[in-house]
Design a protein around this motif. Structure first.
Motif, PDB file in Angstrom:
ATOM      1  N   VAL A 213      22.290  33.041 -37.077  1.00 56.75           N
ATOM      2  CA  VAL A 213      21.986  32.198 -38.235  1.00 56.75           C
ATOM      3  C   VAL A 213      22.219  30.754 -37.786  1.00 56.75           C
ATOM      4  O   VAL A 213      23.320  30.423 -37.337  1.00 56.75           O
ATOM      5  CB  VAL A 213      22.905  32.536 -39.432  1.00 56.75           C
TER       6      VAL A 213
ATOM      7  N   TRP B 265      17.740  17.125 -41.448  1.00 55.93           N
ATOM      8  CA  TRP B 265      18.607  18.210 -41.018  1.00 55.93           C
ATOM      9  C   TRP B 265      18.599  18.266 -39.500  1.00 55.93           C
ATOM     10  O   TRP B 265      17.560  18.079 -38.871  1.00 55.93           O
ATOM     11  CB  TRP B 265      18.113  19.553 -41.553  1.00 55.93           C
TER      12      TRP B 265
ATOM     13  N   SER C  63       8.949  29.546 -39.628  1.00 59.14           N
ATOM     14  CA  SER C  63       9.640  28.592 -38.763  1.00 59.14           C
ATOM     15  C   SER C  63       9.862  27.268 -39.485  1.00 59.14           C
ATOM     16  O   SER C  63       8.967  26.740 -40.134  1.00 59.14           O
ATOM     17  CB  SER C  63       8.828  28.342 -37.499  1.00 59.14           C
ATOM     18  N   VAL C  64      11.075  26.727 -39.362  1.00 56.28           N
ATOM     19  CA  VAL C  64      11.421  25.448 -39.990  1.00 56.28           C
ATOM     20  C   VAL C  64      10.609  24.313 -39.374  1.00 56.28           C
ATOM     21  O   VAL C  64      10.174  23.394 -40.061  1.00 56.28           O
ATOM     22  CB  VAL C  64      12.936  25.160 -39.822  1.00 56.28           C
TER      23      VAL C  64
ATOM     24  N   ILE D 105      23.086  24.417 -40.083  1.00 50.40           N
ATOM     25  CA  ILE D 105      22.273  23.280 -40.522  1.00 50.40           C
ATOM     26  C   ILE D 105      23.197  22.131 -40.916  1.00 50.40           C
ATOM     27  O   ILE D 105      24.024  22.274 -41.805  1.00 50.40           O
ATOM     28  CB  ILE D 105      21.374  23.683 -41.705  1.00 50.40           C
TER      29      ILE D 105
ATOM     30  N   ASN E   1      17.570  32.623 -47.007  1.00 46.41           N
ATOM     31  CA  ASN E   1      18.534  32.428 -45.919  1.00 46.41           C
ATOM     32  C   ASN E   1      17.791  31.947 -44.678  1.00 46.41           C
ATOM     33  O   ASN E   1      16.573  32.064 -44.579  1.00 46.41           O
ATOM     34  CB  ASN E   1      19.249  33.738 -45.565  1.00 46.41           C
ATOM     35  N   TYR E   2      18.551  31.450 -43.722  1.00 43.71           N
ATOM     36  CA  TYR E   2      17.969  31.021 -42.450  1.00 43.71           C
ATOM     37  C   TYR E   2      18.412  31.981 -41.362  1.00 43.71           C
ATOM     38  O   TYR E   2      19.502  32.539 -41.406  1.00 43.71           O
ATOM     39  CB  TYR E   2      18.404  29.584 -42.129  1.00 43.71           C
TER      40      TYR E   2
ATOM     41  N   ALA F 188       9.809  35.708 -41.906  1.00 44.23           N
ATOM     42  CA  ALA F 188      10.370  34.364 -42.012  1.00 44.23           C
ATOM     43  C   ALA F 188       9.345  33.340 -41.537  1.00 44.23           C
ATOM     44  O   ALA F 188       8.408  33.672 -40.820  1.00 44.23           O
ATOM     45  CB  ALA F 188      11.644  34.265 -41.183  1.00 44.23           C
TER      46      ALA F 188
ATOM     47  N   PRO G 161      14.541  28.516 -35.342  1.00 46.72           N
ATOM     48  CA  PRO G 161      15.166  28.635 -36.665  1.00 46.72           C
ATOM     49  C   PRO G 161      14.093  28.841 -37.740  1.00 46.72           C
ATOM     50  O   PRO G 161      13.087  28.131 -37.757  1.00 46.72           O
ATOM     51  CB  PRO G 161      15.894  27.307 -36.859  1.00 46.72           C
ATOM     52  N   CYS G 162      14.301  29.832 -38.604  1.00 45.00           N
ATOM     53  CA  CYS G 162      13.303  30.202 -39.611  1.00 45.00           C
ATOM     54  C   CYS G 162      13.986  30.419 -40.964  1.00 45.00           C
ATOM     55  O   CYS G 162      15.158  30.752 -41.029  1.00 45.00           O
ATOM     56  CB  CYS G 162      12.609  31.506 -39.222  1.00 45.00           C
ATOM     57  N   ARG G 163      13.193  30.249 -42.050  1.00 43.30           N
ATOM     58  CA  ARG G 163      13.675  30.552 -43.398  1.00 43.30           C
ATOM     59  C   ARG G 163      13.074  31.886 -43.825  1.00 43.30           C
ATOM     60  O   ARG G 163      11.873  32.098 -43.716  1.00 43.30           O
ATOM     61  CB  ARG G 163      13.261  29.454 -44.377  1.00 43.30           C
TER      62      ARG G 163
ATOM     63  N   ILE H  94      19.177  20.983 -36.700  1.00 43.99           N
ATOM     64  CA  ILE H  94      19.258  22.434 -36.515  1.00 43.99           C
ATOM     65  C   ILE H  94      19.055  22.733 -35.032  1.00 43.99           C
ATOM     66  O   ILE H  94      18.007  22.399 -34.481  1.00 43.99           O
ATOM     67  CB  ILE H  94      18.171  23.167 -37.339  1.00 43.99           C
TER      68      ILE H  94
END
Length: 131
Positions: free
Chosen positions: A67, A119, A48-49, A70, A15-16, A46, A23-25, A121
């Protein structure tokens, strides 16, 4: 700002989440059982994207967290200006500049004319795939 909300307890790996405005996964979640006093806690790890840095969040499982929303787009690289790429969105035909990807497997495929998936975000763009 481009965010929704969920609780820490509903998060799963993959999840993000937004941690410290980034924003992180989610890569790992450990949930601790409730103690004699208080709520169950979760330790969320998490990545970082955008920067790839590791972030952690320790919070009760019922706490609300952000959250990121995206938006997935398809574009074409028009030019490589050295530090940035000039990209045209293939749906809106809008042109804009964006950061070059730092991941070696993506960076090696970057060339003018290439189709990309990117993407958006929280107002920032990231190339995730070169077609």
């Amino acid at each position: 700002m481009g965010v929704n909300y969920t609780t820490v307890g509903e998060l799963k790996e993959g999840n993000y989440i937004v941690i410290d405005g980034e924003p992180c996964r989610v890569v790992d979640i450990q949930k601790a059982k409730t103690g004699k006093h208080g709520a169950a806690k979760a330790n969320v790890v998490a990545v970082s994207v955008f920067t790839g840095s590791k972030k952690t969040l320790m919070a009760p499982v019922d706490q609300q967290v952000e959250v990121p929303i995206i938006e997935k787009h398809v574009g074409q690289i028009l030019a490589d200006t050295g530090e940035k790429l000039q990209v045209m969105d293939l749906n809106t035909y809008e042109t804009f500049e964006m950061e070059k990807p730092t991941e070696a497997d993506l960076a090696s495929k970057i060339r003018p004319g290439a189709e990309i998936e990117y993407w958006t975000i929280m107002g920032r763009n990231k190339i995730v795939r070169v077609k």
